[in-house]
Design a protein around this motif. Structure first.
Motif, PDB file in Angstrom:
ATOM      1  N   SER A 439      -4.651   3.320  -4.522  1.00 36.54           N
ATOM      2  CA  SER A 439      -3.935   4.389  -3.817  1.00 36.54           C
ATOM      3  C   SER A 439      -4.811   4.970  -2.706  1.00 36.54           C
ATOM      4  CB  SER A 439      -3.562   5.488  -4.804  1.00 36.54           C
ATOM      5  OG  SER A 439      -4.733   6.110  -5.261  1.00 36.54           O
ATOM      6  N   LYS A 474       4.932   7.789  -1.246  1.00 41.76           N
ATOM      7  CA  LYS A 474       4.367   8.434  -2.444  1.00 41.76           C
ATOM      8  C   LYS A 474       3.150   9.283  -2.126  1.00 41.76           C
ATOM      9  CE  LYS A 474       5.960   5.101  -5.817  1.00 41.76           C
ATOM     10  NZ  LYS A 474       5.625   3.841  -6.444  1.00 41.76           N
ATOM     11  N   TYR A 476      -0.261  10.765  -1.496  1.00 36.05           N
ATOM     12  CA  TYR A 476      -1.619  10.308  -1.806  1.00 36.05           C
ATOM     13  C   TYR A 476      -1.642   9.160  -2.805  1.00 36.05           C
ATOM     14  CZ  TYR A 476      -3.683  14.044   0.860  1.00 36.05           C
ATOM     15  OH  TYR A 476      -4.065  14.845   1.894  1.00 36.05           O
ATOM     16  N   ASP A 477      -0.522   8.994  -3.523  1.00 33.92           N
ATOM     17  CA  ASP A 477      -0.487   7.911  -4.516  1.00 33.92           C
ATOM     18  C   ASP A 477       0.049   6.603  -3.937  1.00 33.92           C
ATOM     19  OD1 ASP A 477      -1.565   9.300  -6.673  1.00 33.92           O
ATOM     20  OD2 ASP A 477       0.320  10.417  -6.869  1.00 33.92           O
ATOM     21  N   THR A 478       0.340   6.597  -2.640  1.00 36.14           N
ATOM     22  CA  THR A 478       0.835   5.369  -2.014  1.00 36.14           C
ATOM     23  C   THR A 478      -0.239   4.282  -2.139  1.00 36.14           C
ATOM     24  OG1 THR A 478       1.954   6.751  -0.424  1.00 36.14           O
ATOM     25  CG2 THR A 478       1.785   4.397   0.125  1.00 36.14           C
ATOM     26  N   LYS A 479       0.223   3.124  -2.573  1.00 37.43           N
ATOM     27  CA  LYS A 479      -0.735   2.015  -2.745  1.00 37.43           C
ATOM     28  C   LYS A 479      -0.939   1.305  -1.416  1.00 37.43           C
ATOM     29  CE  LYS A 479      -0.980   1.798  -7.407  1.00 37.43           C
ATOM     30  NZ  LYS A 479      -1.880   2.867  -7.797  1.00 37.43           N
TER      31      LYS A 479
END
Ligand SMILES: Nc1ncnc2c1ncn2[C@@H]1O[C@H](COP(=O)(O)OP(=O)(O)OP(=O)(O)O)[C@@H](O)[C@H]1O
Length: 597
Positions: A439, A474, A476-479
């Motif tokens: 992430s 998403k 900060y959680d975007t991969k």
């Protein structure tokens, strides 16, 4: 073929006891487990050895004398023993698998850790694919070796000795006939293995080359496609794959001789035994039961030899892998701390004193470079391509050590500063921003692994990365994938800025991006960079001279030397190299502007 990866490493000459010893040292921590396995193996073996003897008793004593009760008793004992043996065999297999996989894990971990410690010079010399082949392929190929060494080597050797012993005990003459072919087999196997080992080494090396090529191909797939080079690359791949195939076929062809040789010796041995055995029954010197028991023992003697030759075969192939693994483990990192190295709370003074350096020991890339930078000063390094700018910062980070001269931080030679301390406080922001798969939050946290989520977010806000991150699906959680391929160049650089700022370095090195990014992101980046530079000693490798006019000092590097030094105004007044570089870029901008307008 114009393909440099094909230049293989050199071949080793013979099986080294030292390598074997090193390999088996990995088994040491599992002594107790191995002992249990050996115990289980021992039970199985004893039952195996007892079976023909019980058969001999059944035939010679109970069948001959027509004693059904005795026969049933022997049958019952055989059944019970074999049930116990089957249970032990199952437990043995489970435990061996457990030990083997832990050993393999340890070897892989050691190799990975060791490679991570190696200096840049190591990586300069090897394509990543070849390193990958060792950490994955070569370590994998040791699995069989460990599996087989516990399952085969020890019990089989014991079985061979015990069976031979029993045969000689039962009838020495018949035993000699049965084992007549053994010396012949030993000589043959030894000759085959000498050739086989070399051939397997070639297979490993060809495989590693193929790996390296494949890795490089997919890493550079964009270039391959941009330049329509698919066919060209396809042909190289086919050739390399063909090389692997050829090498494999050659190795297997010789390997396939192992088993027929054992079977041949076994067959001839059995014929000789039966020929003389029947004669001996006729003359009354042995019983039928003994000959039948003997034929079983002969099978029991040759079967482990087949296993052992198989093990040897495996040993030969695995040795090629083990050699390649230890070859890397034996490389010492060039960059090591002095014994009295210490932690240093860096303030930011940097001095190069008569530093000279060459990557290859031949061509001097830096020649007697000296300069001193005060804490908090902003220094720009400019110069034509290949002048040595990146090399200066490589040395400052201690990715390489200078051949002559010294580099001091706050008056301390950097060799006397603990590497961890140095790398924690000296940060580099590269042009080619590398993000790891994971992430965005995790990527920013690489700057300081202990940073909390709140710190990650507040840092991203400081360098103006927060808004674009929040606009992603998403947040900060975007991969992101390896290298951050899902993000634009500018976005990657914003993430990288946050990653560098969170590390809170005292000395900052910035390889200024040359890639053109949209003006909005560019402006954000500039503002972010200003934040990052504030209060830190910084070195900016500048490509666009317009961006460094507010540097406190500019060092002009030419052919590995500092040839001019001063701020923008001073250097412009001097009308030297900097002036010429600036004017030619300025002229270029003017022409561009005219074309656009
Ligand atoms: N790993 C390496 N091994 C061998 N030679 C190298 C290596 N890295 C750089 N060089 C050589 O050292 C010289 C200086 O390279 P360096 O990267 O320091 O130049 P630079 O001024 O940063 O250039 P650029 O502006 O193009 O990045 C060049 O001749 C280059 O070919």
């Amino acid at each position: 073929m114009p393909y440099s990866l094909r230049e293989d490493e050199k071949l080793e000459e013979k099986i080294s006891i030292d390598i074997l010893r090193r390999l088996f040292r990995y088994l040491k921590p599992y002594k107790k487990e191995i002992l249990i396995v050996l115990l289980l193996i021992f039970v199985v073996m004893i039952v195996d050895l007892a079976n023909p003897y019980l058969m001999k008793i059944a035939i010679d004593r109970f069948i001959k004398n027509k004693d059904p009760r005795g026969l049933i008793t022997v049958g019952f004992v055989v059944l019970l023993l074999n049930l116990i043996s089957a249970f032990c065999a199952k437990k043995r297999t489970e435990r061996i698998a457990g030990i083997t996989h832990r050993v393999i894990l340890n070897i892989r971990q050691d190799l990975f850790n060791h490679i991570q410690k190696l200096s840049f010079a190591f990586f300069d010399e090897r394509p990543v694919g070849k390193i990958l082949a060792r950490v994955i392929g070569d370590v994998n190929s040791l699995t069989n070796l460990f599996n087989m060494s516990v399952t085969n080597l020890i019990p089989d050797t014991f079985t061979i000795i015990a069976t031979a012993g029993i045969m000689f005990y039962l009838n020495a003459r018949l035993a000699t006939y049965g084992l007549l072919m053994f010396p012949f087999l030993l000589i043959t196997l030894f000759s085959i293995q000498t050739i086989s080992r070399k051939r397997w080494q070639v297979v490993r090396k060809k495989n590693s080359t193929l790996n390296a090529f494949t890795h490089e191909n997919y890493s550079g797939i964009r270039v391959v496609k941009y330049f329509n080079a698919e066919n060209y690359r396809k042909n190289i791949f086919s050739e390399l794959a063909w090389d692997v195939r050829q090498a494999f076929v050659r190795a297997v062809r010789i390997n396939d001789l192992f088993w027929p040789m054992v079977e041949f010796s076994w067959g001839i041995g059995s014929i000789i035994t039966f020929y003389f055995g029947i004669k001996m029954i006729k003359s009354g010197s042995i019983t039928v039961g003994l000959l039948i028991a003997f034929s079983n023992y002969i099978a029991m003697f040759w079967r482990p030899i087949m296993n052992l030759s198989n093990f040897y075969n495996n040993l030969v192939t695995s040795m090629a892998s083990a050699e390649r693994i230890f070859e890397i483990m034996d490389i010492n990192p060039n960059i090591v701390e002095d014994e009295d190295a210490r932690d240093l709370e860096i303030k930011g003074e940097v001095e190069f004193r008569n530093v000279s350096f060459s990557y290859d020991g031949k061509k001097k890339v830096l020649k007697n470079v000296s300069f001193k930078v005060n804490p908090g000063e902003r220094v720009a390094l400019v110069g034509h391509t290949g002048a040595g700018k990146t090399t200066i910062v490589n040395l400052l980070c201690r990715f390489y050590d200078p051949d002559e001269g010294e580099i001091l931080i706050d008056g301390v030679n950097i060799k006397k500063i603990k590497l961890e301390s140095l790398r924690r406080q000296v940060a580099v922001m590269f042009q080619d921003t590398f993000l790891f798969s994971g992430s965005i939050k995790e990527n920013i946290r690489y700057g300081r692994l202990s940073a909390s989520d709140e710190e990650v977010i507040s840092t991203a806000k400081e360098v103006y990365a927060h808004d674009f991150i929040m606009s992603l699906e998403k947040g900060y959680d975007t991969k992101v994938q390896e290298r951050g391929l899902r993000l634009s160049t500018g976005q990657r650089q914003l993430v990288s800025l946050a990653r560098t700022l969170i590390a809170d370095p005292k000395i900052l090195i910035l390889d200024e991006a040359t890639a053109s990014i949209d003006t909005h992101t560019e402006r954000l980046l500039q503002k972010g960079i200003e934040k990052l530079l504030k209060g830190r000693t910084s070195f900016i490798i500048a490509h666009r001279l317009s961006t460094i006019q507010n540097a406190d000092r500019i060092l002009v590097i030419e052919d590995g030397r500092v040839v001019e030094e001063g701020n923008h105004e001073e250097l412009m007044r001097r009308k030297g190299i900097y002036y010429n570089m600036f004017m030619s870029q300025f002229k270029f901008w003017e022409e561009e502007r005219e074309v656009v307008s």
